[in-house]
Design a protein around this motif. Structure first.
Motif, short mmCIF file in Angstrom:
data_model
loop_
_atom_site.label_atom_id
_atom_site.label_comp_id
_atom_site.label_asym_id
_atom_site.label_seq_id
_atom_site.Cartn_x
_atom_site.Cartn_y
_atom_site.Cartn_z
N GLY A 197 0.62 -1.05 0.05
CA GLY A 197 0.04 -0.03 0.04
C GLY A 197 0.85 1.14 -0.10
O GLY A 197 1.49 1.62 0.91
N GLY A 198 0.83 1.93 -1.25
CA GLY A 198 1.71 3.02 -1.27
C GLY A 198 3.24 3.07 -0.75
O GLY A 198 3.82 3.94 -0.08
N ASN A 199 3.75 1.70 -1.09
CA ASN A 199 5.16 1.57 -0.75
C ASN A 199 5.12 1.38 0.93
O ASN A 199 6.10 1.82 1.56
N ALA A 200 4.15 1.13 1.36
CA ALA A 200 4.01 0.74 2.95
C ALA A 200 3.79 2.18 3.59
O ALA A 200 4.09 2.05 4.91
N LEU A 201 3.83 3.30 3.20
CA LEU A 201 3.46 4.68 3.85
C LEU A 201 1.98 4.43 4.27
O LEU A 201 1.26 4.17 3.46
N VAL A 202 1.83 5.19 5.30
CA VAL A 202 0.41 5.39 5.98
C VAL A 202 -0.24 6.52 4.66
O VAL A 202 0.33 7.80 4.79
N HIS A 203 -1.39 6.07 4.17
CA HIS A 203 -1.81 7.04 3.15
C HIS A 203 -3.50 6.94 3.00
O HIS A 203 -4.00 6.36 3.90
N VAL A 204 -3.84 7.79 2.28
CA VAL A 204 -5.43 7.75 2.15
C VAL A 204 -5.74 7.60 0.63
O VAL A 204 -4.83 8.06 -0.19
N HIS A 205 -6.98 7.20 0.27
CA HIS A 205 -7.53 7.34 -1.00
C HIS A 205 -8.79 8.11 -0.97
O HIS A 205 -9.77 7.75 -0.38
N PRO A 206 -8.66 9.45 -1.53
CA PRO A 206 -10.00 10.27 -0.97
C PRO A 206 -11.03 9.87 -1.98
O PRO A 206 -11.93 10.52 -1.58
N GLY A 207 -10.81 9.32 -2.99
CA GLY A 207 -11.96 9.17 -3.91
C GLY A 207 -12.34 7.85 -4.10
O GLY A 207 -13.32 7.42 -4.77
N ALA A 208 -11.95 6.52 -3.28
CA ALA A 208 -12.35 5.38 -3.54
C ALA A 208 -12.33 4.51 -2.37
O ALA A 208 -11.56 4.89 -1.39
N ASP A 209 -13.26 3.43 -2.17
CA ASP A 209 -13.19 2.58 -1.05
C ASP A 209 -12.15 1.66 -1.26
O ASP A 209 -11.97 1.13 -2.68
N GLU A 210 -11.34 0.99 -0.58
CA GLU A 210 -10.47 -0.20 -0.92
C GLU A 210 -10.89 -1.52 -0.24
O GLU A 210 -11.18 -1.45 1.03
N HIS A 211 -10.93 -2.36 -1.05
CA HIS A 211 -11.32 -3.75 -0.55
C HIS A 211 -10.37 -4.63 -0.72
O HIS A 211 -9.65 -5.07 -1.60
N PHE A 212 -10.47 -5.66 0.60
CA PHE A 212 -9.23 -6.66 0.82
C PHE A 212 -10.11 -7.94 0.82
O PHE A 212 -11.00 -8.15 1.51
N ALA A 213 -9.65 -8.92 -0.05
CA ALA A 213 -10.24 -10.31 -0.04
C ALA A 213 -9.00 -11.34 0.36
O ALA A 213 -8.36 -11.54 -0.69
N VAL A 214 -8.74 -11.93 1.46
CA VAL A 214 -7.42 -12.78 1.57
C VAL A 214 -7.83 -14.12 1.25
O VAL A 214 -9.00 -14.70 1.39
N LEU A 223 -4.19 9.09 -4.31
CA LEU A 223 -3.58 8.60 -3.01
C LEU A 223 -2.82 9.89 -2.50
O LEU A 223 -2.07 10.62 -3.32
N TYR A 224 -2.77 10.16 -1.35
CA TYR A 224 -2.27 11.03 -0.62
C TYR A 224 -1.56 10.43 0.77
O TYR A 224 -2.11 9.42 1.23
N LEU A 225 -0.47 11.22 1.13
CA LEU A 225 0.14 10.70 2.22
C LEU A 225 -0.85 11.08 3.60
O LEU A 225 -1.41 12.27 3.56
N ALA A 226 -0.92 10.38 4.49
CA ALA A 226 -1.68 10.53 5.87
C ALA A 226 -0.98 11.80 6.64
O ALA A 226 0.22 11.77 6.84
N GLY A 227 -1.63 12.57 7.56
CA GLY A 227 -1.17 13.38 8.34
C GLY A 227 -0.94 14.78 8.04
O GLY A 227 -0.58 15.73 8.52
N VAL A 228 -0.97 15.09 6.55
CA VAL A 228 -0.68 16.34 6.01
C VAL A 228 -1.95 16.91 5.15
O VAL A 228 -2.40 16.04 4.23
N PRO A 229 -2.58 17.99 5.31
CA PRO A 229 -3.68 18.40 4.67
C PRO A 229 -3.61 18.25 3.17
O PRO A 229 -2.33 18.48 2.48
N ILE A 230 -4.79 17.65 2.41
CA ILE A 230 -4.47 17.19 1.04
C ILE A 230 -4.29 18.49 0.16
O ILE A 230 -3.60 18.43 -0.81
N TRP A 231 -4.89 19.40 0.74
CA TRP A 231 -4.85 20.71 -0.03
C TRP A 231 -3.36 21.19 -0.37
O TRP A 231 -3.07 21.66 -1.23
N LEU A 232 -2.55 20.96 0.86
CA LEU A 232 -1.01 21.50 0.91
C LEU A 232 -0.34 20.55 0.19
O LEU A 232 0.60 20.86 -0.68
#
Length: 203
Positions: free
Chosen positions: A48-65, A157-166
């Motif tokens: 996920g994003g090279n293992a960086l904590v991140h967000v997907h602002p426009g889509a839901d992510e589904h995992f099926a193991v 995809l954007y990095l978590a913890g930083v405002p997306i607009w920035l």
């Protein structure tokens, strides 16, 4: 560096050695409703994003193991998902995932709506294979590369913890710098890919 064709040969595999993560692609890059691909995480692997904590602002992510066990960490809360289980990360929620077992974990990941997530992840996976010097020894992309890719694939995809607009502002400023420093995309977004194809036909 050539762009990947619109269709990927069924079963194409791209391994990110840094993350011990293999992407398995098949079928069209540009399905309108869902972006779906397979992931194999080796022991100790993360995704996920090279293992960086991140967000997907426009889509839901589904995992099926399918095999093994993973942990999905959303908002700092860990959820273990065994073989046969599923998990959903709602859009906009900070997250990452990792192998939580002693062997390989095999899973299917999908995004709804699709946006161009399959192109986005195929791009990063391709760059990790072709241009390892653009990544740190821990597998983190150079920040200029991050700026170029996330500006090119805006709202994926954007990095978590930083405002997306920035981040949007910063990446827009740094993307031209990244190009000047030699960074390039492996796979363009659909609109740009079509434009380049048209230019090629005109030539």
């Amino acid at each position: 560096m050539q762009n990947m064709p619109t269709e990927i040969a069924r079963g194409t595999r791209l391994r990110n050695a840094f993350n011990k993560e293999t992407f398995v692609f098949s079928g069209p890059l540009d399905h309108a409703d869902v972006a779906r691909f397979g992931v194999i995480l080796e022991k100790g692997g993360s995704g996920g994003g090279n293992a960086l904590v991140h967000v997907h602002p426009g889509a839901d992510e589904h995992f099926a193991v399918k095999c093994g066990r993973i942990k999905v960490v959303v908002d700092g809360r860990e959820q273990l998902v065994e073989a046969g289980g599923t998990a959903v990360v709602p859009r906009g929620r900070p997250h990452f995932f990792a192998n939580a077992g002693d062997g390989n974990a095999v899973l299917e990941i999908s995004f709804t709506p699709a946006q161009q997530h399959l192109r986005f992840f195929a791009n990063f996976a391709t760059l990790a294979v072709r241009q390892p010097a653009w990544f740190s020894s821990a597998g983190d992309p150079n920040f200029l590369l991050i700026a170029l890719v996330l500006h090119t694939y805006r709202d994926h995809l954007y990095l978590a913890g930083v405002p997306i607009w920035l981040q949007k502002l910063l990446f827009a400023v740094l993307a031209p710098v990244a190009r000047l420093r030699g960074y390039r995309m492996a796979i363009q977004p659909l609109g740009e890919a079509l434009a380049q194809a048209g230019a090629g036909l005109a030539a």
